[in-house]
Design an enzyme around this catalytic site. Structure first.
Site, PDB file in Angstrom:
ATOM      1  CD  GLU A  47     -26.203 -50.294  75.817  1.00  0.00           C
ATOM      2  OE1 GLU A  47     -26.126 -49.050  75.839  1.00  0.00           O
ATOM      3  OE2 GLU A  47     -25.521 -51.002  75.062  1.00  0.00           O
ATOM      4  CG  ASN A 110     -24.361 -54.265  76.488  1.00  0.00           C
ATOM      5  OD1 ASN A 110     -25.448 -54.355  77.033  1.00  0.00           O
ATOM      6  ND2 ASN A 110     -23.855 -53.112  76.073  1.00  0.00           N
ATOM      7  CE  LYS A 127     -24.048 -52.283  71.973  1.00  0.00           C
ATOM      8  NZ  LYS A 127     -23.829 -51.197  72.951  1.00  0.00           N
ATOM      9  CD  GLU A 146     -20.959 -50.759  74.621  1.00  0.00           C
ATOM     10  OE1 GLU A 146     -21.526 -51.823  74.370  1.00  0.00           O
ATOM     11  OE2 GLU A 146     -21.434 -49.650  74.310  1.00  0.00           O
ATOM     12  CB  CYS A 172     -26.935 -49.190  72.499  1.00  0.00           C
ATOM     13  SG  CYS A 172     -26.378 -47.468  72.467  1.00  0.00           S
ATOM     14  CG  ASN A 197     -26.498 -46.483  78.561  1.00  0.00           C
ATOM     15  OD1 ASN A 197     -26.527 -45.813  79.586  1.00  0.00           O
ATOM     16  ND2 ASN A 197     -27.002 -47.701  78.491  1.00  0.00           N
TER      17      ASN A 197
HETATM   18  N1  CDT Z   1     -23.894 -47.953  74.184  1.00  0.00           N
HETATM   19  C1  CDT Z   1     -23.676 -47.720  72.864  1.00  0.00           C
HETATM   20  O1  CDT Z   1     -23.659 -48.630  72.057  1.00  0.00           O
HETATM   21  N2  CDT Z   1     -23.430 -46.425  72.504  1.00  0.00           N
HETATM   22  C2  CDT Z   1     -23.042 -46.052  71.190  1.00  0.00           C
HETATM   23  C3  CDT Z   1     -22.142 -44.872  71.246  1.00  0.00           C
HETATM   24  C4  CDT Z   1     -20.882 -45.198  70.630  1.00  0.00           C
HETATM   25  S1  CDT Z   1     -19.730 -43.896  70.751  1.00  0.00           S
HETATM   26  C5  CDT Z   1     -18.229 -44.732  70.768  1.00  0.00           C
HETATM   27  C6  CDT Z   1     -24.203 -45.700  70.273  1.00  0.00           C
HETATM   28  O2  CDT Z   1     -24.186 -46.164  69.120  1.00  0.00           O
HETATM   29  O3  CDT Z   1     -25.091 -44.958  70.658  1.00  0.00           O
END
Ligand code: CDT
Length: 313
Positions: A47, A110, A127, A146, A172, A197
């Site tokens: 991502e 995203n 996303k 985000e 993600c 990420n």
């Molecule tokens: N990039 C992403 O979606 N990361 C989220 C972490 C969220 S923590 C507020 C994940 O679900 O891995």
């Protein structure tokens, strides 16, 4: 031998604030070449693969936010990746921040693209499940903005006939939601490709040890794979970005829910597996024969209700 798709998960180590897209693309091309040399036909990148995970920073001005976005894909910075794909005859999935324009209105998503072995874009995903916050968290070591920088995706969970298979995309946080996989499962998906990420620490409320966050990462993807009898390829951006840790754990998961390849570092690392695309068929015909066993008359709350409402006390 049944239908096979040799796939690579190309994990990317840290990308710092100061790193240029062009330098990241050199790393992506190196991994694309490594995967191609071992016979892979599809390479899954993370991502927001072209830059640091910028949603951890609070920016006041839109101009400061927009420097992390791509208004065209491919563009000058990513052209070498598309050229290498065409030269090698290898497709890829790439996550990036998309700035688009609809009737003169700017929109930010995203996003990810699925690119064929001729370097043509086969499909795009935006996303759906955006985690984090709209406003910066007071006193937090970092943010997860985000919800501030992107709008929720408007393309749904599509699947595409490609690579002699049926491929779906998500990004993600989507991987933690069973609905993501089920909507693709209902379209016969055979391989879900996704990038992530994931910070090594949870800024929200209860501190979670990193091993538990790794467990939840794999648990979510393994459940999605098994319950929909599909391959899942999950690729991390990993390592320490300007002092902020990101989980690794990139993996390739079989329709049985088993991890068949797992990254061992938090750096740039290519893992591969020659996937039997018919491996999930027995599950699709037995335990998860949706047409025979699903009881949709009992599922309406899933689309009618977002948050939980408790029974009268
Ligand atoms: N990039 C992403 O979606 N990361 C989220 C972490 C969220 S923590 C507020 C994940 O679900 O891995």
């Amino acid at each position: 031998m049944g239908r096979r798709l040799k796939v690579a998960s190309a994990q990317l180590g840290a990308v710092d604030l100061a790193d240029k897209r062009e330098d990241v693309v050199v790393r992506l091309v190196d991994m694309l070449r490594e995967a191609a040399s071992s016979g892979c036909r599809l390479v899954v990148f993370p991502e927001l693969a072209l830059t640091t995970f910028f949603a951890r920073y609070f920016y006041e001005s839109q101009e400061d936010v927009d420097r992390w976005f791509e208004s065209t894909m491919p563009n000058a910075a990513t052209r070498p990746l598309f050229d290498a794909a065409a030269e090698l005859g290898v497709g890829f999935y790439l996550g990036y921040a998309e700035l688009s324009e609809d009737d003169g209105v700017e929109r930010r998503f995203n996003s990810s693209v699925l690119v064929g072995p001729d370097a043509a874009i086969i499909g795009k995903y935006r996303k759906v499940h955006l985690p984090g916050h709209q406003e910066p968290l007071e006193g937090a070591l970092f943010h997860h903005l985000e919800k501030r920088y992107f709008e929720p995706g408007d393309l749904g969970f599509g699947v595409w006939r490609a690579f002699d298979s049926i491929i779906g995309m998500c990004l993600c946080n989507d991987r933690r939601w069973p609905e993501t996989y089920r909507v693709m499962g209902l379209q016969g998906v055979e391989m879900v490709v996704l990038g992530y990420n994931t910070p090594t620490t949870n800024i929200d409320q209860r501190p979670e040890p990193t091993h538990l966050r790794s467990f939840h990462n794999h648990l979510s993807m393994q459940a999605g794979a098994y319950q929909n009898a599909t391959w899942v390829v999950g690729t991390a951006k990993a390592g320490i970005e300007d002092g902020h840790g990101l989980l690794g754990g990139s993996c390739i998961i079989a329709p049985t829910g088993e991890i068949v390849a797992l990254a061992t570092s938090t750096d740039d690392e290519v893992i591969t597996h020659n996937c039997d695309l018919d491996l999930g068929t027995y599950l699709k015909q037995t335990t998860f024969d949706f047409a025979r066993h699903r009881r949709t008359e009992h599922y309406s709350l899933i689309t009618e209700r977002t948050g939980a409402s408790l029974p009268p006390g």
